[in-house]
Design a protein around this motif. Structure first.
Motif, PDB file in Angstrom:
ATOM      1  N   ALA A 187      50.060  32.350  33.049  1.00  9.65           N
ATOM      2  CA  ALA A 187      50.916  32.715  31.916  1.00  9.65           C
ATOM      3  C   ALA A 187      52.034  33.662  32.335  1.00  9.65           C
ATOM      4  N   ALA A 188      51.759  34.517  33.306  1.00 17.43           N
ATOM      5  CA  ALA A 188      52.757  35.485  33.760  1.00 17.43           C
ATOM      6  C   ALA A 188      53.651  34.927  34.870  1.00 17.43           C
ATOM      7  N   GLY A 189      53.258  33.792  35.444  1.00 16.59           N
ATOM      8  CA  GLY A 189      54.041  33.208  36.525  1.00 16.59           C
ATOM      9  C   GLY A 189      53.880  33.936  37.843  1.00 16.59           C
ATOM     10  N   VAL A 190      52.680  34.485  38.063  1.00 15.69           N
ATOM     11  CA  VAL A 190      52.386  35.182  39.318  1.00 15.69           C
ATOM     12  C   VAL A 190      51.092  34.612  39.889  1.00 15.69           C
ATOM     13  N   SER A 191      50.733  35.033  41.084  1.00 15.38           N
ATOM     14  CA  SER A 191      49.502  34.532  41.694  1.00 15.38           C
ATOM     15  C   SER A 191      48.293  35.298  41.149  1.00 15.38           C
ATOM     16  N   PRO A 192      47.122  34.667  41.169  1.00 11.33           N
ATOM     17  CA  PRO A 192      45.913  35.389  40.771  1.00 11.33           C
ATOM     18  C   PRO A 192      45.666  36.637  41.619  1.00 11.33           C
ATOM     19  N   ASN A 193      46.004  36.566  42.913  1.00 10.15           N
ATOM     20  CA  ASN A 193      45.833  37.746  43.771  1.00 10.15           C
ATOM     21  C   ASN A 193      46.717  38.903  43.315  1.00 10.15           C
ATOM     22  N   THR A 194      47.899  38.591  42.798  1.00 10.40           N
ATOM     23  CA  THR A 194      48.785  39.632  42.283  1.00 10.40           C
ATOM     24  C   THR A 194      48.142  40.324  41.098  1.00 10.40           C
ATOM     25  N   VAL A 195      47.552  39.539  40.191  1.00  6.57           N
ATOM     26  CA  VAL A 195      46.876  40.109  39.021  1.00  6.57           C
ATOM     27  C   VAL A 195      45.693  40.960  39.471  1.00  6.57           C
ATOM     28  N   ARG A 196      44.898  40.439  40.397  1.00 10.42           N
ATOM     29  CA  ARG A 196      43.721  41.178  40.882  1.00 10.42           C
ATOM     30  C   ARG A 196      44.118  42.511  41.514  1.00 10.42           C
ATOM     31  N   SER A 197      45.123  42.479  42.376  1.00  9.60           N
ATOM     32  CA  SER A 197      45.509  43.714  43.056  1.00  9.60           C
ATOM     33  C   SER A 197      46.160  44.705  42.092  1.00  9.60           C
ATOM     34  N   ALA A 198      46.854  44.217  41.071  1.00 13.48           N
ATOM     35  CA  ALA A 198      47.437  45.114  40.063  1.00 13.48           C
ATOM     36  C   ALA A 198      46.336  45.752  39.223  1.00 13.48           C
ATOM     37  N   GLU A 199      45.340  44.967  38.856  1.00 14.25           N
ATOM     38  CA  GLU A 199      44.239  45.492  38.043  1.00 14.25           C
ATOM     39  C   GLU A 199      43.378  46.475  38.822  1.00 14.25           C
ATOM     40  N   SER A 200      43.175  46.207  40.088  1.00 12.43           N
ATOM     41  CA  SER A 200      42.307  47.077  40.894  1.00 12.43           C
ATOM     42  C   SER A 200      43.030  48.325  41.378  1.00 12.43           C
ATOM     43  N   GLY A 201      44.365  48.303  41.303  1.00 12.54           N
ATOM     44  CA  GLY A 201      45.141  49.439  41.791  1.00 12.54           C
ATOM     45  C   GLY A 201      45.425  49.366  43.273  1.00 12.54           C
ATOM     46  N   THR A 202      45.058  48.242  43.907  1.00 12.07           N
ATOM     47  CA  THR A 202      45.306  48.070  45.333  1.00 12.07           C
ATOM     48  C   THR A 202      46.799  48.081  45.630  1.00 12.07           C
ATOM     49  N   HIS A 203      47.573  47.415  44.765  1.00 13.61           N
ATOM     50  CA  HIS A 203      49.027  47.374  44.906  1.00 13.61           C
ATOM     51  C   HIS A 203      49.679  47.659  43.565  1.00 13.61           C
ATOM     52  N   GLN A 204      50.822  48.276  43.611  1.00  5.57           N
ATOM     53  CA  GLN A 204      51.610  48.578  42.425  1.00  5.57           C
ATOM     54  C   GLN A 204      52.535  47.392  42.153  1.00  5.57           C
ATOM     55  N   PRO A 205      52.417  46.744  40.982  1.00  6.98           N
ATOM     56  CA  PRO A 205      53.307  45.608  40.729  1.00  6.98           C
ATOM     57  C   PRO A 205      54.742  46.065  40.514  1.00  6.98           C
ATOM     58  N   ARG A 206      55.663  45.223  40.910  1.00  2.45           N
ATOM     59  CA  ARG A 206      57.076  45.503  40.678  1.00  2.45           C
ATOM     60  C   ARG A 206      57.326  45.445  39.169  1.00  2.45           C
ATOM     61  N   PRO A 207      58.397  46.086  38.696  1.00  2.00           N
ATOM     62  CA  PRO A 207      58.668  46.081  37.255  1.00  2.00           C
ATOM     63  C   PRO A 207      58.722  44.680  36.649  1.00  2.00           C
ATOM     64  N   ARG A 208      59.325  43.730  37.374  1.00  3.36           N
ATOM     65  CA  ARG A 208      59.416  42.366  36.858  1.00  3.36           C
ATOM     66  C   ARG A 208      58.030  41.773  36.647  1.00  3.36           C
ATOM     67  N   VAL A 209      57.127  42.014  37.584  1.00  2.00           N
ATOM     68  CA  VAL A 209      55.766  41.484  37.495  1.00  2.00           C
ATOM     69  C   VAL A 209      55.001  42.195  36.380  1.00  2.00           C
ATOM     70  N   ALA A 210      55.142  43.510  36.286  1.00  2.00           N
ATOM     71  CA  ALA A 210      54.473  44.270  35.221  1.00  2.00           C
ATOM     72  C   ALA A 210      54.943  43.782  33.850  1.00  2.00           C
ATOM     73  N   GLN A 211      56.245  43.526  33.732  1.00  2.83           N
ATOM     74  CA  GLN A 211      56.782  43.016  32.470  1.00  2.83           C
ATOM     75  C   GLN A 211      56.237  41.621  32.162  1.00  2.83           C
ATOM     76  N   ALA A 212      56.139  40.775  33.168  1.00  4.82           N
ATOM     77  CA  ALA A 212      55.616  39.424  32.965  1.00  4.82           C
ATOM     78  C   ALA A 212      54.151  39.463  32.537  1.00  4.82           C
ATOM     79  N   ILE A 213      53.362  40.343  33.132  1.00  2.00           N
ATOM     80  CA  ILE A 213      51.950  40.478  32.752  1.00  2.00           C
ATOM     81  C   ILE A 213      51.846  40.998  31.324  1.00  2.00           C
ATOM     82  N   ALA A 214      52.644  42.012  31.000  1.00  5.61           N
ATOM     83  CA  ALA A 214      52.632  42.552  29.637  1.00  5.61           C
ATOM     84  C   ALA A 214      53.004  41.469  28.624  1.00  5.61           C
ATOM     85  N   ARG A 215      54.043  40.702  28.937  1.00  2.00           N
ATOM     86  CA  ARG A 215      54.474  39.617  28.054  1.00  2.00           C
ATOM     87  C   ARG A 215      53.352  38.591  27.868  1.00  2.00           C
ATOM     88  N   ALA A 216      52.693  38.241  28.960  1.00  2.00           N
ATOM     89  CA  ALA A 216      51.604  37.266  28.896  1.00  2.00           C
ATOM     90  C   ALA A 216      50.425  37.800  28.078  1.00  2.00           C
TER      91      ALA A 216
END
Length: 156
Positions: free
Chosen positions: A26-55
């Motif tokens: 729904a956000a147009g990103v990879s599942p690994n991106t979602v996992r790492s953002a949720e776990s705090g392993t990596h900080q998502p870029r603003p565009r990705v954070a916005q896409a996740i929020a929108r989704a």
């Protein structure tokens, strides 16, 4: 000290009964991106954070924890702006925004910068200092990791 609240994003995803894969699609990103953002392993870029929020159907600010000690990047993300958009507001190049947000350089007109970030001069100064402190902490952590890695390499 990340401006993205991965735990909050995960809670919203679970509340919406979405799998990591569903949210990623729904956000147009990879599942690994979602996992790492949720776990705090990596900080998502603003565009990705916005896409996740929108989704998830929430405004981006819902995924940013409210806390003191905000960095300039935190403030910019709360405004929903990219570095390029902030640079256009101030009338500088994007790289300058990047350097200032990392605390690498100061500015000639802090009042203009504070206005662009919608902060008072005192708030902007504190956020700039928090940015510098965060970078120093990251550099120190990297140095510790390199030392540990070297010491492990020497012992084998």
């Amino acid at each position: 000290m990340s401006p993205y609240d991965g735990a909050r994003a995960r809670a919203l995803r679970l509340q919406a009964r979405l799998s990591v894969e569903d949210l990623a699609a729904a956000a147009g990103v990879s599942p690994n991106t979602v996992r790492s953002a949720e776990s705090g392993t990596h900080q998502p870029r603003p565009r990705v954070a916005q896409a996740i929020a929108r989704a998830l159907g929430v405004p981006p600010r819902k995924l940013i924890p409210s806390r003191t000690g905000l960095t300039l990047r935190d403030v910019r993300c709360r405004l929903g702006l990219t570095q390029a958009e902030m640079a256009a507001r101030i009338g500088v190049v994007r790289q300058m925004v990047s350097q200032v947000e990392r605390g690498v350089t100061g500015v000639r007109s802090p009042l203009d910068w504070a206005a662009a970030y919608r902060l008072t001069l005192a708030q902007w100064t504190r956020a700039h200092q928090a940015s510098r402190d965060l970078v120093r902490q990251k550099v120190a952590a990297q140095a510790r990791r390199r030392r540990r890695k070297r010491s492990r390499g020497d012992s084998t």
